[in-house]
Motif scaffolding. Structure first.
Motif, PDB file in Angstrom:
ATOM      1  N   ARG A 106      74.122  63.940  78.121  1.00  0.00           N
ATOM      2  CA  ARG A 106      73.811  63.511  76.754  1.00  0.00           C
ATOM      3  C   ARG A 106      74.910  62.582  76.250  1.00  0.00           C
ATOM      4  NH1 ARG A 106      72.829  69.716  74.648  1.00  0.00           N
ATOM      5  NH2 ARG A 106      70.680  69.977  75.428  1.00  0.00           N
ATOM      6  N   HIS A 107      74.529  61.545  75.506  1.00  0.00           N
ATOM      7  CA  HIS A 107      75.576  60.712  74.898  1.00  0.00           C
ATOM      8  C   HIS A 107      75.902  61.184  73.487  1.00  0.00           C
ATOM      9  CE1 HIS A 107      71.973  58.295  73.578  1.00  0.00           C
ATOM     10  NE2 HIS A 107      72.684  58.206  72.479  1.00  0.00           N
ATOM     11  N   THR A 108      74.982  61.913  72.839  1.00  0.00           N
ATOM     12  CA  THR A 108      75.284  62.587  71.571  1.00  0.00           C
ATOM     13  C   THR A 108      74.447  63.858  71.508  1.00  0.00           C
ATOM     14  OG1 THR A 108      73.523  61.487  70.301  1.00  0.00           O
ATOM     15  CG2 THR A 108      75.692  60.433  70.301  1.00  0.00           C
ATOM     16  N   GLU A 109      74.902  64.816  70.685  1.00  0.00           N
ATOM     17  CA  GLU A 109      74.087  66.002  70.417  1.00  0.00           C
ATOM     18  C   GLU A 109      74.420  66.523  69.028  1.00  0.00           C
ATOM     19  OE1 GLU A 109      74.878  68.918  73.411  1.00  0.00           O
ATOM     20  OE2 GLU A 109      76.917  69.313  72.710  1.00  0.00           O
ATOM     21  N   LEU A 110      73.380  66.900  68.309  1.00  0.00           N
ATOM     22  CA  LEU A 110      73.530  67.524  67.003  1.00  0.00           C
ATOM     23  C   LEU A 110      73.379  69.020  67.199  1.00  0.00           C
ATOM     24  CD1 LEU A 110      73.763  67.227  63.895  1.00  0.00           C
ATOM     25  CD2 LEU A 110      71.255  67.121  63.833  1.00  0.00           C
ATOM     26  N   CYS A 111      74.396  69.793  66.784  1.00  0.00           N
ATOM     27  CA  CYS A 111      74.404  71.240  67.023  1.00  0.00           C
ATOM     28  C   CYS A 111      74.594  71.999  65.717  1.00  0.00           C
ATOM     29  CB  CYS A 111      75.534  71.629  67.977  1.00  0.00           C
ATOM     30  SG  CYS A 111      75.405  70.892  69.617  1.00  0.00           S
ATOM     31  N   ARG A 112      74.199  73.272  65.729  1.00  0.00           N
ATOM     32  CA  ARG A 112      74.483  74.191  64.626  1.00  0.00           C
ATOM     33  C   ARG A 112      74.504  75.607  65.182  1.00  0.00           C
ATOM     34  NH1 ARG A 112      69.401  76.464  62.304  1.00  0.00           N
ATOM     35  NH2 ARG A 112      70.622  77.006  60.465  1.00  0.00           N
TER      36      ARG A 112
END
Length: 343
Positions: A106-112
């Motif tokens: 992945r080049h970016t990931e949005l996490c929570r």
């Protein structure tokens, strides 16, 4: 009526039951994968995860004769959790079923963090996070600021989107104008649109074209209506606000990726009412408040908590109007919510 609080034993029992169900589902999935791999599978090829359903995902083929077709795929047991936007290597089976054999970087990931505090990816490989809010349900600066911190931490460009601006009236206009002026002053891009009437949608489309974007925000702010306005052929379900609470009702239950005819993709994510930041450090939070950049590290005391300490650069900036009280309130709320290990 207040929510009934669960005690530790009840929480443990719920988690135990959920764990047992997940284990049974994983065992069934493993058997299904073995059955597929025991038969005839096509060659390895790249694909794009466009939706996630429990232990299975929908993959869009990206090359060859199958390009553009969507397959429901099983996952090999050794794979990490996949999310919408992931690029994968997969093999096609019979009757529109396939097997994912690898996840591409992945080049970016949005996490929570999830309800148990464990980090959970929300979307992968996105270029822009579109933070959607509306006059109703009432927007909260703290939630917007949490998304902005997450965007800064993930290296994703943010866009603030006020939907349903046709609902602005003499009662809510002052608070909304004050809210938006803070972010405009900081240089964040802000758009005002109405998915229902179509106002401002061309400007929104210009921002989305050529990018991979994800819609985030509270339930009821109109994310599904925005998708329907941008892509009329999609027809996603739209839910009303709850008459009792004024909060949104959940209509999107899984993140799904859509393609724009002119290029670019959009991921519509389920609405939430809270966005935890337990996975970031105090320094990450401070970096997410961009007006603090020239102030952090200039306080009199190295371990300044920016509360009542003499010589605090942030408090001086707050007094001078260079930092807004709204943002300072959000910062303090987020810092207070972090686990002690984040300090």
């Amino acid at each position: 009526m207040a929510k009934r609080q669960l005690n530790r034993r009840q929480n443990w029992r719920i988690e135990k039951i959920q764990g047992e169900r997940a284990a049974r589902a994983a065992k069934r999935e493993s058997s299904a994968v073995q059955a597929l791999e025991g038969g005839d599978l096509g060659p390895e090829q790249t694909g794009l995860v466009i939706a996630h359903f429990g232990v299975q995902v929908e993959v869009e083929a990206r090359e060859g004769e199958l390009a553009g077709q969507v397959f429901r795929c099983h996952l090999r047991a050794n794979l990490p959790a996949l999310v919408t936007g992931d690029q994968v290597v997969w093999r096609a089976g019979n009757q529109g079923i396939g097997v994912i054999v690898a996840q591409l970087p992945r080049h970016t990931e949005l996490c929570r963090p999830d309800s148990r505090g464990q980090l959970k990816p929300v979307a992968a490989n996105v270029d822009m996070i579109v933070i959607v809010f509306a006059p109703l349900p009432e927007p909260h600066a703290n939630l917007i600021d949490r998304y902005l911190v997450a965007a800064e931490h993930a290296g994703i460009r943010p866009l603030l989107l006020l939907n349903k601006f046709d609902l602005i009236d003499e009662h809510n206009a002052p608070a909304l104008n004050a809210l938006l002026s803070v972010y405009r002053h900081l240089g964040y891009p802000v758009l005002e649109v109405s998915a229902h009437h179509g106002d401002g949608m061309e400007k929104l489309q210009e921002q989305l074209d050529g990018r991979i974007s994800v819609f985030v925000g509270q339930s009821g702010v109109g994310k599904s209506s925005l998708v329907n306005s941008l892509l009329p052929e999609v027809e996603t379900r739209v839910g009303p606000l709850s008459e009792l609470s004024g909060q949104g009702t959940h209509t999107t239950t899984t993140a799904r990726l859509f393609h724009f005819p002119g290029g670019g993709e959009l991921i519509d994510s389920p609405g939430i009412r809270e966005f935890g930041l337990g996975h970031v450090s105090r320094a990450d939070v401070e970096a997410g408040f961009i007006e603090f950049n020239d102030l952090i590290g200039t306080c009199r005391f190295r371990d300044c908590k920016h509360d009542r300490e003499p010589g605090c650069a942030l408090l001086k900036a707050l007094e001078d109007g260079r930092v807004q009280q709204q943002r300072m309130n959000s910062y303090r709320s987020i810092i207070a919510s972090l686990p002690e290990s984040s300090y």
